[in-house]
Design a protein around this motif. Structure first.
Motif, PDB file in Angstrom:
ATOM      1  N   ARG A 185       0.835  -1.201   0.000  1.00 33.29           N
ATOM      2  CA  ARG A 185       0.000   0.000   0.000  1.00 33.29           C
ATOM      3  C   ARG A 185       0.871   1.253   0.000  1.00 33.29           C
ATOM      4  O   ARG A 185       0.590   2.227  -0.701  1.00 33.29           O
ATOM      5  CB  ARG A 185      -0.924   0.010   1.218  1.00 33.29           C
ATOM      6  CG  ARG A 185      -1.946   1.151   1.176  1.00 33.29           C
ATOM      7  CD  ARG A 185      -2.696   1.285   2.476  1.00 33.29           C
ATOM      8  NE  ARG A 185      -3.527   0.118   2.740  1.00 33.29           N
ATOM      9  CZ  ARG A 185      -3.388  -0.668   3.797  1.00 33.29           C
ATOM     10  NH1 ARG A 185      -2.423  -0.440   4.677  1.00 33.29           N
ATOM     11  NH2 ARG A 185      -4.195  -1.679   3.979  1.00 33.29           N
ATOM     12  N   GLU A 245       2.418   1.688  -3.472  1.00 35.41           N
ATOM     13  CA  GLU A 245       1.462   1.534  -4.565  1.00 35.41           C
ATOM     14  C   GLU A 245       1.694   2.508  -5.721  1.00 35.41           C
ATOM     15  O   GLU A 245       1.528   2.156  -6.889  1.00 35.41           O
ATOM     16  CB  GLU A 245       0.031   1.699  -4.033  1.00 35.41           C
ATOM     17  CG  GLU A 245      -1.024   1.274  -5.012  1.00 35.41           C
ATOM     18  CD  GLU A 245      -2.391   1.107  -4.358  1.00 35.41           C
ATOM     19  OE1 GLU A 245      -3.329   0.671  -5.040  1.00 35.41           O
ATOM     20  OE2 GLU A 245      -2.530   1.426  -3.158  1.00 35.41           O
ATOM     21  N   HIS A 257      -4.952  -1.476  -5.262  1.00 34.64           N
ATOM     22  CA  HIS A 257      -5.643  -1.016  -6.459  1.00 34.64           C
ATOM     23  C   HIS A 257      -4.689  -1.014  -7.654  1.00 34.64           C
ATOM     24  O   HIS A 257      -4.552  -0.019  -8.369  1.00 34.64           O
ATOM     25  CB  HIS A 257      -6.247   0.365  -6.220  1.00 34.64           C
ATOM     26  CG  HIS A 257      -7.355   0.363  -5.225  1.00 34.64           C
ATOM     27  ND1 HIS A 257      -7.125   0.430  -3.871  1.00 34.64           N
ATOM     28  CD2 HIS A 257      -8.705   0.274  -5.387  1.00 34.64           C
ATOM     29  CE1 HIS A 257      -8.290   0.396  -3.230  1.00 34.64           C
ATOM     30  NE2 HIS A 257      -9.257   0.303  -4.137  1.00 34.64           N
ATOM     31  N   ARG A 258      -4.024  -2.108  -7.838  1.00 32.04           N
ATOM     32  CA  ARG A 258      -3.138  -2.328  -8.964  1.00 32.04           C
ATOM     33  C   ARG A 258      -3.395  -3.734  -9.509  1.00 32.04           C
ATOM     34  O   ARG A 258      -3.847  -4.616  -8.770  1.00 32.04           O
ATOM     35  CB  ARG A 258      -1.667  -2.211  -8.542  1.00 32.04           C
ATOM     36  CG  ARG A 258      -1.231  -0.802  -8.198  1.00 32.04           C
ATOM     37  CD  ARG A 258      -1.172   0.087  -9.437  1.00 32.04           C
ATOM     38  NE  ARG A 258      -0.648   1.417  -9.136  1.00 32.04           N
ATOM     39  CZ  ARG A 258      -1.380   2.442  -8.743  1.00 32.04           C
ATOM     40  NH1 ARG A 258      -2.687   2.292  -8.587  1.00 32.04           N
ATOM     41  NH2 ARG A 258      -0.842   3.624  -8.513  1.00 32.04           N
ATOM     42  N   THR A 272     -15.345  -2.349 -14.675  1.00 32.92           N
ATOM     43  CA  THR A 272     -14.027  -2.920 -14.384  1.00 32.92           C
ATOM     44  C   THR A 272     -13.528  -3.759 -15.553  1.00 32.92           C
ATOM     45  O   THR A 272     -12.378  -3.627 -15.985  1.00 32.92           O
ATOM     46  CB  THR A 272     -14.076  -3.790 -13.115  1.00 32.92           C
ATOM     47  OG1 THR A 272     -14.403  -2.969 -11.994  1.00 32.92           O
ATOM     48  CG2 THR A 272     -12.721  -4.442 -12.850  1.00 32.92           C
ATOM     49  N   ARG A 308      -8.183  -4.406 -11.019  1.00 33.63           N
ATOM     50  CA  ARG A 308      -8.937  -3.576 -10.077  1.00 33.63           C
ATOM     51  C   ARG A 308      -9.379  -2.306 -10.784  1.00 33.63           C
ATOM     52  O   ARG A 308      -8.652  -1.797 -11.609  1.00 33.63           O
ATOM     53  CB  ARG A 308      -8.086  -3.237  -8.874  1.00 33.63           C
ATOM     54  CG  ARG A 308      -7.710  -4.417  -8.026  1.00 33.63           C
ATOM     55  CD  ARG A 308      -8.934  -5.087  -7.422  1.00 33.63           C
ATOM     56  NE  ARG A 308      -9.760  -4.151  -6.688  1.00 33.63           N
ATOM     57  CZ  ARG A 308      -9.590  -3.802  -5.400  1.00 33.63           C
ATOM     58  NH1 ARG A 308      -8.603  -4.346  -4.724  1.00 33.63           N
ATOM     59  NH2 ARG A 308     -10.394  -2.957  -4.815  1.00 33.63           N
TER      60      ARG A 308
END
Length: 283
Positions: free
Chosen positions: A113, A116, A150-151, A175, A283
């Motif tokens: 995180r 990121e 979120h990768r 998505t 994501r």
């Protein structure tokens, strides 16, 4: 420039993670970082043993136990550094001589995180060092990473082979539409045939959604096959994958449609557990 981040530990999956990350790095022409995170819960840097032995415990015994924990952590960090150096040497043997090494003490999820913004793709093993049975468990950290980051995440089984074909689980959601655009614009799977598969009723709307995705990929130069199949999402996708002998599965990680819904909770483990090929989660 964002990196391919390869998460390695002492598990049997570490070599597969290296191979998978090298494949992705070469396809994306992106920098490569090997990451090793020493879990703070298993290897604390500060040990407080007060109250753990009982009233009247001798101070020197507490000090000895604390010193042993400290030594254990130092040895684990040293072992991790050797793992990283071995990974860099292995990468150099394939022509990638500038792989970056990164070692942290803490939580894998927290570390990813924090990093990121510098990550283009995460590569992680299906099972980690603490998994008891490679055939029946996935790493608990993997589920946490999928839920948090979120990768794109590329999950590899214990043995990796370069993919020759792609199954894209498409459902028409934002998505998966974004996923189509990403695959069309980026070189990760360029040149590989793609099978776009929808699970559900064959309605006019489903056909229109699938045609949009097909045309977008065809315009980008892909050889595209499409199918709409009825049935349970997990069983249908696995059956189609086996039928067509496809060796990379791509799908969205979260959402509310039938395909994305099954990746939440226990069914996340079920799908990843039963797939014997790499799986790219978007994501």
């Amino acid at each position: 420039m964002p990196n391919v981040m390869a998460c390695i530990d002492g598990s049997p999956s570490s070599r597969a993670v290296c191979d998978c990350a090298l494949w992705a790095t070469q396809r994306l022409d992106a920098p490569l970082t090997f990451l090793h995170v020493l879990d703070r819960n298993q290897y604390p840097t500060d040990t407080n043993l007060a109250g753990n032995i009982g009233l009247g415990a001798r101070e020197h015994l507490l000090n000895e136990l604390a010193a042993l924990d400290e030594q254990r952590s130092k040895l684990a960090m040293k072992q991790g550094r050797h793992l990283l150096e071995d990974a860099r040497e292995y990468a150099a043997g394939t022509g990638i001589k500038d792989a970056r090494l990164l070692q942290r003490h803490g939580s894998l999820v927290d570390t990813l995180r924090e990093l990121e913004g510098d990550i283009r793709l995460v590569v992680i093993g299906k099972q980690g060092q603490d998994s008891e049975d490679l055939g029946h468990h996935i790493g608990s950290q993997l589920e946490s990473v999928v839920r948090t980051l979120h990768r794109p995440i590329l999950v590899t089984p214990p043995e990796f082979e370069a993919p020759r074909s792609v199954l894209f689980a498409f459902d028409g959601s934002p998505t998966t539409r974004k996923g189509v655009e990403l695959l069309a614009a980026r070189p990760l799977v360029k040149g590989l045939p793609i099978h776009l598969v929808m699970v559900g009723a064959q309605t006019g709307d489903a056909e229109a959604q699938l045609e949009w995705a097909r045309q977008h990929l065809v315009d980008a130069g892909f050889d595209v096959h499409t199918a709409i199949r009825a049935g349970d999402v997990e069983e249908t996708l696995l059956a189609y994958q086996a039928e067509q002998d496809l060796d990379l599965v791509v799908m969205g990680a979260y959402g509310h449609s039938r395909i994305r819904q099954f990746l939440v909770g226990s069914t996340t483990a079920n799908m990843i557990r039963h797939i014997g090929t790499p799986m790219l989660l978007l994501r």
